[in-house]
Design a protein around this motif. Structure first.
Motif, PDB file in Angstrom:
ATOM      1  N   UNK A 203      33.056 -18.964  16.017  1.00 48.79           N
ATOM      2  CA  UNK A 203      32.043 -18.161  15.328  1.00 48.79           C
ATOM      3  C   UNK A 203      30.910 -19.020  14.786  1.00 48.79           C
ATOM      4  N   UNK A 204      31.045 -20.347  14.885  1.00 48.39           N
ATOM      5  CA  UNK A 204      30.091 -21.242  14.246  1.00 48.39           C
ATOM      6  C   UNK A 204      28.861 -21.551  15.102  1.00 48.39           C
ATOM      7  N   UNK A 205      28.733 -20.923  16.271  1.00 53.45           N
ATOM      8  CA  UNK A 205      27.592 -21.184  17.131  1.00 53.45           C
ATOM      9  C   UNK A 205      26.406 -20.251  16.878  1.00 53.45           C
ATOM     10  N   UNK A 206      26.545 -19.350  15.935  1.00 52.03           N
ATOM     11  CA  UNK A 206      25.522 -18.329  15.731  1.00 52.03           C
ATOM     12  C   UNK A 206      24.109 -18.858  15.571  1.00 52.03           C
ATOM     13  N   UNK A 250      34.956 -32.923  21.408  1.00 53.48           N
ATOM     14  CA  UNK A 250      35.600 -31.816  20.707  1.00 53.48           C
ATOM     15  C   UNK A 250      34.509 -31.067  19.950  1.00 53.48           C
ATOM     16  N   UNK A 251      34.488 -29.746  20.096  1.00 55.85           N
ATOM     17  CA  UNK A 251      33.419 -28.925  19.529  1.00 55.85           C
ATOM     18  C   UNK A 251      33.956 -27.546  19.188  1.00 55.85           C
ATOM     19  N   UNK A 252      33.687 -27.057  17.954  1.00 60.44           N
ATOM     20  CA  UNK A 252      33.064 -27.684  16.796  1.00 60.44           C
ATOM     21  C   UNK A 252      33.901 -28.832  16.229  1.00 60.44           C
ATOM     22  N   UNK A 276      28.414 -28.559  14.711  1.00 66.35           N
ATOM     23  CA  UNK A 276      27.572 -27.529  15.306  1.00 66.35           C
ATOM     24  C   UNK A 276      26.698 -26.824  14.270  1.00 66.35           C
ATOM     25  N   UNK A 277      25.856 -25.934  14.771  1.00 68.77           N
ATOM     26  CA  UNK A 277      24.846 -25.279  13.948  1.00 68.77           C
ATOM     27  C   UNK A 277      25.429 -24.573  12.737  1.00 68.77           C
ATOM     28  N   UNK A 278      26.549 -23.880  12.917  1.00 67.91           N
ATOM     29  CA  UNK A 278      27.142 -23.164  11.790  1.00 67.91           C
ATOM     30  C   UNK A 278      27.645 -24.096  10.702  1.00 67.91           C
ATOM     31  N   UNK A 279      28.160 -25.243  11.100  1.00 64.52           N
ATOM     32  CA  UNK A 279      28.587 -26.244  10.117  1.00 64.52           C
ATOM     33  C   UNK A 279      27.383 -26.732   9.309  1.00 64.52           C
ATOM     34  N   UNK A 280      26.298 -27.004  10.016  1.00 62.10           N
ATOM     35  CA  UNK A 280      25.054 -27.426   9.375  1.00 62.10           C
ATOM     36  C   UNK A 280      24.539 -26.351   8.413  1.00 62.10           C
ATOM     37  N   UNK A 313      29.149 -38.809  16.712  1.00 58.46           N
ATOM     38  CA  UNK A 313      28.994 -37.459  16.171  1.00 58.46           C
ATOM     39  C   UNK A 313      27.609 -36.929  16.525  1.00 58.46           C
ATOM     40  N   UNK A 314      27.572 -35.768  17.153  1.00 54.00           N
ATOM     41  CA  UNK A 314      26.312 -35.044  17.310  1.00 54.00           C
ATOM     42  C   UNK A 314      26.101 -34.240  16.040  1.00 54.00           C
ATOM     43  N   UNK A 315      24.977 -34.488  15.361  1.00 53.49           N
ATOM     44  CA  UNK A 315      24.707 -33.816  14.103  1.00 53.49           C
ATOM     45  C   UNK A 315      23.211 -33.643  13.907  1.00 53.49           C
ATOM     46  N   UNK A 316      22.816 -32.494  13.367  1.00 49.57           N
ATOM     47  CA  UNK A 316      21.411 -32.223  13.089  1.00 49.57           C
ATOM     48  C   UNK A 316      20.902 -33.038  11.911  1.00 49.57           C
ATOM     49  N   UNK A 317      21.807 -33.690  11.191  1.00 49.45           N
ATOM     50  CA  UNK A 317      21.436 -34.576  10.096  1.00 49.45           C
ATOM     51  C   UNK A 317      21.346 -36.036  10.530  1.00 49.45           C
ATOM     52  N   UNK A 318      21.351 -36.317  11.810  1.00 51.15           N
ATOM     53  CA  UNK A 318      21.485 -37.703  12.259  1.00 51.15           C
ATOM     54  C   UNK A 318      20.438 -38.614  11.622  1.00 51.15           C
ATOM     55  N   UNK A 319      19.172 -38.233  11.682  1.00 53.16           N
ATOM     56  CA  UNK A 319      18.120 -39.099  11.158  1.00 53.16           C
ATOM     57  C   UNK A 319      18.192 -39.178   9.643  1.00 53.16           C
TER      58      UNK A 319
END
Length: 331
Positions: A203-206, A250-252, A276-280, A313-319
């Protein structure tokens, strides 16, 4: 009567920041982080993604600037997603050399290919009008083997555009072997494969579906894994390794740390996890409401993924995380 003092005092090594840094059992480094990026066709300004505060769909110009920001931050790589202006049943834009993802890949390879591992999402969902990760048969079901033919074409297009690592996220059976074979047959022996091995129907890909303007109706449970199954995730990872994956995923991440730990314990190749996006978005939303300390939560979430066994880790917070680590916020 005096109460006996404890004989063992673990608190000694927690007493100061210097002690805590010295004895930390899990360490997080910027070079272990990969930034997912969205590049949208036909826009003149970056488009904010409402469900992912701080994340945008880039223009090709803003994309260039963000690539250099990522390289300057010292992260390990970028994972690219294209957002096309046109979609169709077979996702023809996915292997079009002038399609947005392949254009973005050439830009990234030229701008930062020496500093970052340029990675590309190899999946049809952004490009199909039905939103599934493969092509459909006459009954409207995802056709596994027909989808592999499209993946082969995408692999050649992405490798030719300069992708160093193809992220096979479609969860079709045999996808790693199909792509490895076609890459080798066309001389792309050095192009690596990231197998999204244990990708769960979460459900976390929304928010991601907003990010790529997904057309999906229904769900992907016939090809993504059941959240109830941990051993199945291990099995999928073993299959991807046997078929030639250079890295498995492994995802999420956060809700599947047990699966991540099990895969990492058994895998002979590097194991990554996708936050993934929902975690972010959950952390961003809680922080926006003042319920949690945002920066601490960001770093704690990443450390937990590393602690469970992720090599990257792929993360939208990487930078942002890279800058926080440079400033000592993780101490």
């Amino acid at each position: 009567m005096t109460t006996p003092l404890p004989d063992i005092r673990p608190r000694r090594t927690r007493a100061t920041p210097a002690w805590r840094r010295l004895v930390a059992q899990t360490r997080l480094h910027a070079r272990e982080l990969v930034l997912p990026m969205f590049v949208r066709e036909g826009v003149s300004e970056p488009v904010p993604i409402s469900s992912m505060p701080g994340v945008v769909q880039h223009t090709t110009d803003s994309f260039k600037r963000a690539l250099h920001d990522a390289a300057d931050a010292g992260i390990g790589g970028v994972m690219l997603f294209g957002v096309p202006a046109h979609k169709d049943a077979t996702g023809s834009g996915a292997d079009d050399p002038d399609g947005i993802l392949n254009v973005a890949t050439r830009i990234a390879a030229a701008e930062v290919g020496g500093d970052l591992v340029v990675q590309t999402d190899l999946c049809l969902d952004e490009f199909t009008d039905h939103g599934h990760c493969g092509v459909l048969d006459g009954a409207g079901r995802v056709d596994n083997d027909a989808s592999l033919e499209r993946y082969r074409a995408m692999a050649l297009a992405q490798a030719s555009a300069g992708s160093a690592l193809l992220g096979l996220s479609g969860m079709m059976d045999g996808q790693v072997r199909a792509v490895r074979d076609v890459l080798d047959a066309h001389g792309h022996h050095d192009t690596a494969i990231l197998g999204y091995a244990a990708k769960y129907a979460s459900a976390l890909y929304g928010p991601f579906r907003e990010a790529v303007q997904s057309s999906l109706e229904g769900d992907r449970r016939t090809y993504q894994l059941d959240p109830a199954n941990a051993r199945e995730g291990e099995r999928e990872a073993a299959i991807d390794v046997a078929e030639g994956a250079d890295v498995v995923m492994v995802k999420p991440a956060s809700l599947y740390l047990d699966v991540l730990s099990r895969v990492a314990a058994a895998s002979p190749v590097p194991v990554w996890a996708y936050q993934v996006s929902g975690e972010y978005s959950m952390i961003e939303a809680a922080a926006a409401n003042g319920w949690i300390d945002r920066e601490r939560a960001v770093l704690e979430s990443l450390v937990s993924i590393r602690r469970a066994g992720a090599d990257g880790i792929l993360t939208y917070w990487a930078v942002e995380a890279a800058h926080l680590l440079q400033d000592g916020a993780g101490a």
